[in-house]
Design an enzyme around this catalytic site. Sequence first.
Site, mmCIF file in Angstrom:
data_model
loop_
_atom_site.group_PDB
_atom_site.id
_atom_site.type_symbol
_atom_site.label_atom_id
_atom_site.label_comp_id
_atom_site.label_asym_id
_atom_site.label_seq_id
_atom_site.Cartn_x
_atom_site.Cartn_y
_atom_site.Cartn_z
ATOM 1 N N ASP A 213 -2.208 82.777 -12.996
ATOM 2 C CA ASP A 213 -2.717 83.799 -12.091
ATOM 3 C C ASP A 213 -2.451 83.347 -10.658
ATOM 4 O OD1 ASP A 213 -3.983 86.122 -11.300
ATOM 5 O OD2 ASP A 213 -5.985 85.244 -11.330
ATOM 6 N N LYS A 342 -10.939 98.619 15.104
ATOM 7 C CA LYS A 342 -9.922 97.968 14.277
ATOM 8 C C LYS A 342 -9.836 98.710 12.953
ATOM 9 C CE LYS A 342 -12.980 94.677 11.965
ATOM 10 N NZ LYS A 342 -13.406 93.299 11.821
ATOM 11 N N ASP A 548 -8.980 83.229 -14.328
ATOM 12 C CA ASP A 548 -10.393 83.042 -13.982
ATOM 13 C C ASP A 548 -11.252 84.275 -14.219
ATOM 14 O OD1 ASP A 548 -9.291 84.602 -12.021
ATOM 15 O OD2 ASP A 548 -9.914 83.361 -10.331
ATOM 16 N N ASP A 552 -8.424 88.172 -17.618
ATOM 17 C CA ASP A 552 -7.528 87.142 -18.145
ATOM 18 C C ASP A 552 -7.917 86.676 -19.548
ATOM 19 O OD1 ASP A 552 -6.041 86.983 -15.726
ATOM 20 O OD2 ASP A 552 -7.627 85.770 -14.840
#
Length: 686
Positions: A213, A342, A548, A552
């Site tokens: 990963d 922003k 993790d 997975d």
Amino acid sequence: MIPQQCRGVRNGALTQLAAAELVPGDIVFVRMGDKVPADLYLFSVSDMKVDNSSLTGESDPQARSIENDHKNPLEASNLAFNGTLVVAGEGYGVVVRTGDSTVLGQIAGLTSGETKNASPLSVEIGNFVHMIAAIATITAVIFIIVCVAQQRTPKITLTFAIGLFVAWIPEGLPATVTMLLTIAAKRMAGQNVMVKDLQGVETLGAITLLATDKTGTLTRNQMTVTNIWSSLNFYSALRNLGNAGNPIQLDSPGLKEVLLNASLNSRAKFDRVDVPVAQREVIGDATESGLVRFAAQSQPDFDDLQKKYPRVFDIPFNSDNKWAMTISQLPHANGFLTLFLKGAPERVLRLCSTILVNGESIPLTEAHKQQFQETYETMAGKGHRVLAFAQLQLPGDQFPADFVFDKKLNNYPTTDLTFVGLTSLEDPPKHGVREAIGRCRSAGIRVMMVTGDHPLTAEAIGRKINLMLSDTKEMVAKRTRRRLEEIREDEFDAIVIHGERIDSLSDQEWDSIFTKNEIIFARTSPKHKLEIVKRAQSMGHIVGVTGDGVNDSPALKKADLGIAMNESGSDVSKEAASMILLDDNFASTVRGIEEGRLIFTNLKKSIRYTVSHSIPEIIPQILYVVKPIPLINPMLILAIDLGFELCLALTYAWDIPETATGLMKLSPPQARQHQVRGTLPSSQVA
């Protein structure tokens, strides 16, 4: 033990319900801090964000809205998935799936439905056991017939048969193998590699393909400012990674305004201010956390800025505006207040009519917009997250110091702003990852990235850590000025596969992909990761998988060796894995591989010794039939095997590599015995 609760609409009222009672069609209300109780179709949201990291690998909170333009359900912005967390805002949704039918339930089903392949060591020992048992049985039957023909007594014949069996079977072998693996596992714990399954010690040394990963394994899982474009100048914050641009200095034109915007227009905070910035933890959104940490390291007076220029009004980032705004008491020549904004670059640029160049606001021209677009594409092309900054010095006659801003009245300006600059952030690689991948490559192990991130981001990180060195098909086409269809397979050795293509790949295309030495799979789902592992195994690879998240876990369980992360890993991934990296560092995997290869070599020596000393025990038993010499007592044979010889066999556990170059310069043991299709050039296979 405590059932999950949620807020649902029943009988026209919002009531507390058990998540297990939900059915498709129910209306559910979720807000910040809640765990989503089922897969929801959202029809009303307010500044809602969810943390999908456990499902998709996305490290940043994902904004939710009632609109969607993505085809992939995992990327849909109007869906909230069971098990994810609401980290901001609130919303109403219709339950579309519950229990095992949810995305999380399907992943759990994939995990429970997969069985792990036997390790190379298990296969070898199994074959040896069958062989030695067959030899012992055949020998015993033949010589029992001889004893009967010689008219020996049944008691002597039975004693002879038992002695022959005991002599043939290496009784100390299981104990020797187990103790050697245990010693190696203890040694690997010192390398920050915790072994759950002893067979994994040897498997780690035998892997030929390592699928890893990206987020948290190869990278730090920490957004970091990389480049800044301000006053039409390009600056680099990470010179050591080979980024082009001038080094950042506080007196550089436009940087002061960018840093002020990042410092004042932020909801991220430090957990404490009595220690150096490097030792502080940031509480808040990952992107804002990266900006705040950079601003704090660049400005000595960062801790005093909020008190010096107090905030009087702010609008947090939301999916509709795609920008965040703050108005602070920062005096200037024409007034007392300054507006900072922003957000998404294209959205921010639309609100601006001027641009800040060398401290002066000048009209924004088409030439400036062209430079903006080129810089934006350059930053985004590296796989970075890009934010734009703008400001407006509010005139004192319209906005005095005590002016009261109101969100409902919209009595704040959002047009004719001054464009300040662009900032790009990335999740940088961990220290030692580049060297670790180089060692894997020299050891004949192919490292492949499988991630849920964007292909551009994945490829950019892959090239920074030397996981991808060669040209892709697109790069060859661009360099040679030919169409993609004209590029032959032998002209490129690197490939980036988007997850949407995986379901439609043919067997021939899979074979073509695995012939490439540098492979990246991006935007993958848990099902895709599982399919990748199965395809690699079908081609003869011994596959190791690092991960993790919950997404997975199916691949971790199916792989020959699943390696989970300790610090960032979920409980589901740790349960599915055979090995856990205590420090979440990819470099620890390489140290574990070296240890695994050493124990594989030492195991072979120990087994040879254990088997070889069986011959002196067998010969006297057989000679008894030919010439009546005294039989060796079976208990004596057991005492030799499980007592004296066991201790001698264990000494191989501390043997050092015999080759001067080390075990990491050799190809994997499995590849040395059976060449894996597409794994190594024939010249590298011993």
